[in-house]
Design a protein around this motif. Sequence first.
Motif, PDB file in Angstrom:
ATOM      1  N   ALA A 143      -6.768  15.057   7.070  1.00 53.14           N
ATOM      2  CA  ALA A 143      -7.740  15.861   6.482  1.00 53.14           C
ATOM      3  C   ALA A 143      -9.112  15.330   6.437  1.00 53.14           C
ATOM      4  N   GLY A 144      -9.265  13.919   6.811  1.00 58.80           N
ATOM      5  CA  GLY A 144     -10.770  13.609   6.854  1.00 58.80           C
ATOM      6  C   GLY A 144     -10.802  12.265   5.756  1.00 58.80           C
ATOM      7  N   ALA A 145      -9.919  11.972   5.243  1.00 60.01           N
ATOM      8  CA  ALA A 145     -10.215  10.675   4.228  1.00 60.01           C
ATOM      9  C   ALA A 145     -10.639   9.490   5.026  1.00 60.01           C
ATOM     10  N   ASP A 146     -11.810   8.884   4.414  1.00 59.56           N
ATOM     11  CA  ASP A 146     -12.460   7.777   4.942  1.00 59.56           C
ATOM     12  C   ASP A 146     -11.372   6.371   4.429  1.00 59.56           C
ATOM     13  N   TYR A 147     -10.794   6.486   3.511  1.00 64.37           N
ATOM     14  CA  TYR A 147     -10.006   5.346   3.226  1.00 64.37           C
ATOM     15  C   TYR A 147      -8.642   5.663   2.325  1.00 64.37           C
ATOM     16  N   LEU A 148      -7.804   4.869   2.035  1.00 62.25           N
ATOM     17  CA  LEU A 148      -6.539   5.362   1.223  1.00 62.25           C
ATOM     18  C   LEU A 148      -6.483   4.570  -0.009  1.00 62.25           C
ATOM     19  N   LYS A 149      -6.041   5.127  -1.191  1.00 61.31           N
ATOM     20  CA  LYS A 149      -5.818   4.610  -2.265  1.00 61.31           C
ATOM     21  C   LYS A 149      -4.192   4.571  -2.371  1.00 61.31           C
ATOM     22  N   LEU A 150      -3.562   3.464  -2.400  1.00 56.46           N
ATOM     23  CA  LEU A 150      -2.382   3.213  -2.735  1.00 56.46           C
ATOM     24  C   LEU A 150      -1.963   2.986  -4.155  1.00 56.46           C
ATOM     25  N   PHE A 151      -1.390   4.177  -4.652  1.00 55.96           N
ATOM     26  CA  PHE A 151      -1.370   4.319  -6.173  1.00 55.96           C
ATOM     27  C   PHE A 151       0.143   5.031  -6.405  1.00 55.96           C
ATOM     28  N   PRO A 152       0.849   4.425  -7.522  1.00 54.50           N
ATOM     29  CA  PRO A 152       0.447   3.251  -8.308  1.00 54.50           C
ATOM     30  C   PRO A 152       0.825   1.938  -7.786  1.00 54.50           C
ATOM     31  N   GLY A 153      -0.218   1.030  -7.663  1.00 58.74           N
ATOM     32  CA  GLY A 153       0.135  -0.099  -6.952  1.00 58.74           C
ATOM     33  C   GLY A 153       0.993  -0.980  -7.998  1.00 58.74           C
ATOM     34  N   ASP A 154       1.135  -0.791  -9.187  1.00 59.39           N
ATOM     35  CA  ASP A 154       2.160  -1.705 -10.013  1.00 59.39           C
ATOM     36  C   ASP A 154       3.496  -1.341  -9.687  1.00 59.39           C
ATOM     37  N   ALA A 155       3.708  -0.180  -8.697  1.00 59.65           N
ATOM     38  CA  ALA A 155       5.079   0.038  -8.568  1.00 59.65           C
ATOM     39  C   ALA A 155       5.467  -0.811  -7.020  1.00 59.65           C
ATOM     40  N   VAL A 156       4.656  -1.197  -6.521  1.00 60.43           N
ATOM     41  CA  VAL A 156       5.024  -1.871  -5.278  1.00 60.43           C
ATOM     42  C   VAL A 156       4.633  -3.418  -5.057  1.00 60.43           C
ATOM     43  N   GLN A 157       5.479  -3.918  -4.285  1.00 64.02           N
ATOM     44  CA  GLN A 157       4.951  -5.524  -3.878  1.00 64.02           C
ATOM     45  C   GLN A 157       3.994  -5.540  -2.826  1.00 64.02           C
ATOM     46  N   PRO A 158       3.512  -6.851  -2.935  1.00 66.16           N
ATOM     47  CA  PRO A 158       2.608  -6.782  -1.514  1.00 66.16           C
ATOM     48  C   PRO A 158       2.946  -6.576  -0.133  1.00 66.16           C
ATOM     49  N   LYS A 159       4.122  -6.902  -0.096  1.00 69.84           N
ATOM     50  CA  LYS A 159       4.762  -6.867   1.227  1.00 69.84           C
ATOM     51  C   LYS A 159       4.839  -5.220   1.696  1.00 69.84           C
ATOM     52  N   VAL A 160       4.744  -4.435   0.613  1.00 69.15           N
ATOM     53  CA  VAL A 160       4.828  -2.870   0.965  1.00 69.15           C
ATOM     54  C   VAL A 160       3.461  -2.589   1.946  1.00 69.15           C
ATOM     55  N   VAL A 161       2.285  -3.414   1.308  1.00 71.33           N
ATOM     56  CA  VAL A 161       1.042  -3.119   2.084  1.00 71.33           C
ATOM     57  C   VAL A 161       1.068  -3.606   3.554  1.00 71.33           C
ATOM     58  N   GLY A 162       1.702  -4.783   3.625  1.00 70.05           N
ATOM     59  CA  GLY A 162       1.993  -5.104   5.099  1.00 70.05           C
ATOM     60  C   GLY A 162       2.620  -4.098   5.984  1.00 70.05           C
ATOM     61  N   ALA A 163       3.756  -3.581   5.397  1.00 69.49           N
ATOM     62  CA  ALA A 163       4.575  -2.609   6.034  1.00 69.49           C
ATOM     63  C   ALA A 163       3.805  -1.227   6.581  1.00 69.49           C
ATOM     64  N   LEU A 164       3.034  -1.072   5.435  1.00 67.65           N
ATOM     65  CA  LEU A 164       2.106   0.035   5.930  1.00 67.65           C
ATOM     66  C   LEU A 164       0.998  -0.045   6.765  1.00 67.65           C
TER      67      LEU A 164
END
Length: 229
Positions: A143-164
């Motif tokens: 749709a044209g987003a510049d960046y992405l907000k992972l929300f809610p962050g308190d529901a994920v562990q840092p390793k989820v960011v690595g997987a994404l």
Amino acid sequence: MALRKAARHTGPGYDLGANVITFEEALEAAPVIAILRGLEPEQAGAVGAVLFEAGIRIIEVPLNSPRPLQSIAMLAKALGERAVIGAGTVLSAQAVRDVDRAGGRLIVAPNTDERVIAETKKLGLVSLPGFFTPTEAFQALEAGADYLKLFPGDAVQPKVVGALRAVLPPEAGIVVTGGVGVGNIAEFFAAGAMAVAVGSSIFKPGKPVERIGADAADLIAAWKTGKAA
């Protein structure tokens, strides 16, 4: 990770000077977005000043705060060329236009709404929609987003960011929002986050201004320590 260059603001609400800081430059200075949910306009100047002094260059005022457009306008007037001021909880195209007129340059949403993203880009603002699944992330980028907000962050562990990060395009920077503090900020950056957005760890209504500044400075110091490690 290289940052995608978001378009410069060209809308009517903010007159860009030659030396205005861009969103990418603000991220390079400190990849921390301060979320001021519940901010009163009467506090805006003082809170903005201590956050800037602590090193923060991106400030978000959620639209479910008291008189948010007034606070955004005050922050934009005081810090607009030296910091990026924006709005959070933006849920409609009309709200995007309202933020633009107030001088905001960043549009943050808790969800992926193509209408909000389209209006944001039409006005030359930075689009940061929320997502929680890879499907939503790819829809936002399409749709044209510049960046992405992972929300809610308190529901994920840092390793989820690595997987994404392993499946998203390299330029699709992830901003982890919620649950980030001094104790885990370095872990999220190590996993591949582009930035973090922090609310209650820094700001709460009624919190003394001096404490807001001190907590913001502690968070910036924790990021710098992790960066140097």
